[in-house]
Design an enzyme around this catalytic site. Structure first.
Site, PDB file in Angstrom:
ATOM      1  N   HIS A   1       1.531  -3.849   4.244  1.00 30.20           N
ATOM      2  CA  HIS A   1       2.413  -3.989   3.082  1.00 30.20           C
ATOM      3  C   HIS A   1       2.922  -2.605   2.639  1.00 30.20           C
ATOM      4  O   HIS A   1       4.117  -2.438   2.360  1.00 30.20           O
ATOM      5  CB  HIS A   1       1.650  -4.667   1.938  1.00 30.20           C
ATOM      6  CG  HIS A   1       2.442  -4.852   0.680  1.00 30.20           C
ATOM      7  ND1 HIS A   1       2.848  -6.085   0.222  1.00 30.20           N
ATOM      8  CD2 HIS A   1       2.908  -3.945  -0.221  1.00 30.20           C
ATOM      9  CE1 HIS A   1       3.538  -5.929  -0.902  1.00 30.20           C
ATOM     10  NE2 HIS A   1       3.579  -4.641  -1.200  1.00 30.20           N
ATOM     11  N   GLU A   2       2.005  -1.625   2.628  1.00 25.76           N
ATOM     12  CA  GLU A   2       2.388  -0.279   2.164  1.00 25.76           C
ATOM     13  C   GLU A   2       3.241   0.456   3.188  1.00 25.76           C
ATOM     14  O   GLU A   2       4.207   1.134   2.832  1.00 25.76           O
ATOM     15  CB  GLU A   2       1.142   0.556   1.820  1.00 25.76           C
ATOM     16  CG  GLU A   2       0.242  -0.033   0.752  1.00 25.76           C
ATOM     17  CD  GLU A   2       0.983  -0.483  -0.494  1.00 25.76           C
ATOM     18  OE1 GLU A   2       0.579  -1.509  -1.068  1.00 25.76           O
ATOM     19  OE2 GLU A   2       1.998   0.147  -0.875  1.00 25.76           O
TER      20      GLU A   2
ATOM     21  N   HIS B   1       6.703  -0.492   2.825  1.00 31.19           N
ATOM     22  CA  HIS B   1       7.406   0.215   1.744  1.00 31.19           C
ATOM     23  C   HIS B   1       7.988   1.535   2.248  1.00 31.19           C
ATOM     24  O   HIS B   1       9.116   1.891   1.883  1.00 31.19           O
ATOM     25  CB  HIS B   1       6.465   0.497   0.563  1.00 31.19           C
ATOM     26  CG  HIS B   1       6.328  -0.636  -0.402  1.00 31.19           C
ATOM     27  ND1 HIS B   1       7.395  -1.244  -1.019  1.00 31.19           N
ATOM     28  CD2 HIS B   1       5.230  -1.270  -0.880  1.00 31.19           C
ATOM     29  CE1 HIS B   1       6.960  -2.214  -1.823  1.00 31.19           C
ATOM     30  NE2 HIS B   1       5.651  -2.252  -1.757  1.00 31.19           N
TER      31      HIS B   1
ATOM     32  N   CYS C   1       3.816  -7.791  -5.427  1.00 38.46           N
ATOM     33  CA  CYS C   1       4.197  -6.385  -5.287  1.00 38.46           C
ATOM     34  C   CYS C   1       4.391  -5.791  -6.673  1.00 38.46           C
ATOM     35  O   CYS C   1       4.989  -6.435  -7.549  1.00 38.46           O
ATOM     36  CB  CYS C   1       5.492  -6.268  -4.475  1.00 38.46           C
ATOM     37  SG  CYS C   1       6.035  -4.573  -4.197  1.00 38.46           S
TER      38      CYS C   1
HETATM   39  O1  LIG Z   1       3.112  -3.332  -4.642  1.00 43.46           O
HETATM   40  C1  LIG Z   1       2.232  -2.872  -3.909  1.00 43.46           C
HETATM   41  O2  LIG Z   1       2.500  -2.272  -2.874  1.00 43.46           O
HETATM   42  C2  LIG Z   1       0.785  -3.213  -4.251  1.00 43.46           C
HETATM   43  C3  LIG Z   1       0.541  -4.569  -3.677  1.00 43.46           C
HETATM   44  C4  LIG Z   1      -0.158  -4.373  -2.389  1.00 43.46           C
HETATM   45  C5  LIG Z   1      -0.512  -5.633  -1.677  1.00 43.46           C
HETATM   46  C6  LIG Z   1       0.186  -6.830  -1.871  1.00 43.46           C
HETATM   47  C7  LIG Z   1      -0.201  -7.977  -1.175  1.00 43.46           C
HETATM   48  C8  LIG Z   1      -1.263  -7.919  -0.280  1.00 43.46           C
HETATM   49  C9  LIG Z   1      -1.940  -6.719  -0.106  1.00 43.46           C
HETATM   50  C10 LIG Z   1      -1.562  -5.591  -0.799  1.00 43.46           C
HETATM   51  C11 LIG Z   1      -0.189  -5.460  -4.707  1.00 43.46           C
HETATM   52  O3  LIG Z   1       0.295  -5.374  -5.961  1.00 43.46           O
HETATM   53  S1  LIG Z   1      -1.823  -5.120  -4.884  1.00 43.46           S
HETATM   54  C12 LIG Z   1      -2.283  -6.508  -5.860  1.00 43.46           C
HETATM   55  C13 LIG Z   1      -3.227  -7.296  -5.074  1.00 43.46           C
HETATM   56  C14 LIG Z   1      -4.555  -7.263  -5.444  1.00 43.46           C
HETATM   57  C15 LIG Z   1      -5.481  -7.921  -4.663  1.00 43.46           C
HETATM   58  C16 LIG Z   1      -5.078  -8.619  -3.516  1.00 43.46           C
HETATM   59  C17 LIG Z   1      -3.741  -8.648  -3.151  1.00 43.46           C
HETATM   60  C18 LIG Z   1      -2.799  -7.983  -3.942  1.00 43.46           C
HETATM   61 NI    NI Z   2       4.487  -3.634  -2.793  1.00 39.81          NI
END
Ligand SMILES: O=C(O)C[C@@H](Cc1ccccc1)[C@H](O)SCc1ccccc1
Ligand code: NI
Length: 183
Positions: A153-154, A157, A110
């Site tokens: 995930h979003e 949040h 995250c």
């Molecule tokens: O912090 C956030 O919301 C961005 C997250 C989103 C995310 C986390 C885990 C799984 C899916 C989405 C990440 O920092 S995005 C980084 C990332 C890149 C490729 C694959 C998974 C996560």
């Molecule tokens: Ni996140």
């Protein structure tokens, strides 16, 4: 442009607060926020820009993470067919989902969490999502794989939920019933 200094980290109250529904038409401020969030993801995935500005790569970013309690998040990633999914979801909902779960075997990260938190994060394997575009057009998307995980995930949040809230505290790598790991 949004920089890492604009992304709030664990302990900031915005990450534990439910965001409020957005009313249409969006204000100029909300439209700029939406555009800036999507721009962050695009910039963060460009190696030169990411290095120049010290951006952590992201495929999703929710308004809570930039200290705005509006029900909006941006996604920018390719699906398993190589199709680009790039949009800002306003007032997003999951309207139906599979019984089957999925998870990323290496766990989740995250942008608001500056540490590794090991463990499986159970997610619905397939979801039907509804949301509005910034112009107020209603969209309905069926998602699976990483797009489905990212959407969940979003959306978490926006509800003040962090990915590690879902990790089994007794055994972070306990088998998840009725699940199939992300390939
Ligand atoms: O912090 C956030 O919301 C961005 C997250 C989103 C995310 C986390 C885990 C799984 C899916 C989405 C990440 O920092 S995005 C980084 C990332 C890149 C490729 C694959 C998974 C996560
Ligand atoms: Ni996140």
């Amino acid at each position: 442009m949004i920089l890492m200094k604009d992304i709030v980290r664990e302990g900031h109250p915005a990450l534990r607060t439910r965001a409020q529904e957005v009313t249409f038409p969006l204000s100029e401020e909300d439209r700029k926020l939406a555009s800036d969030m999507l721009e962050y993801l695009i910039n963060s995935q460009d190696p030169e820009i990411a290095e120049k500005y010290g951006l952590r790569s992201g495929i999703g970013l929710a308004a809570n993470q930039v200290n705005s309690l509006k029900r909006m998040f941006a996604l920018h990633l390719e699906d398993d067919k190589g199709e680009l999914l790039s949009f800002v979801a306003v007032n997003p909902k999951i309207v139906s989902h599979s019984v089957e779960k999925t998870y990323i075997p290496s766990g989740e990260g995250c942008l608001s969490v500056d540490r590794q938190v090991p463990g499986y994060v159970p997610r619905y394997a397939r979801i039907t999502a509804k949301f509005f575009t910034i112009d107020g057009e209603e969209k309905k998307l069926r998602l699976k794989g990483l797009p489905a995980i990212a959407f969940q995930h979003e959306l978490d949040h926006l509800n003040g939920v962090m990915f590690y809230d879902h990790i089994n505290k007794e055994n972070p790598f306990a088998e998840i019933p009725d699940s199939c790991p992300l390939e």
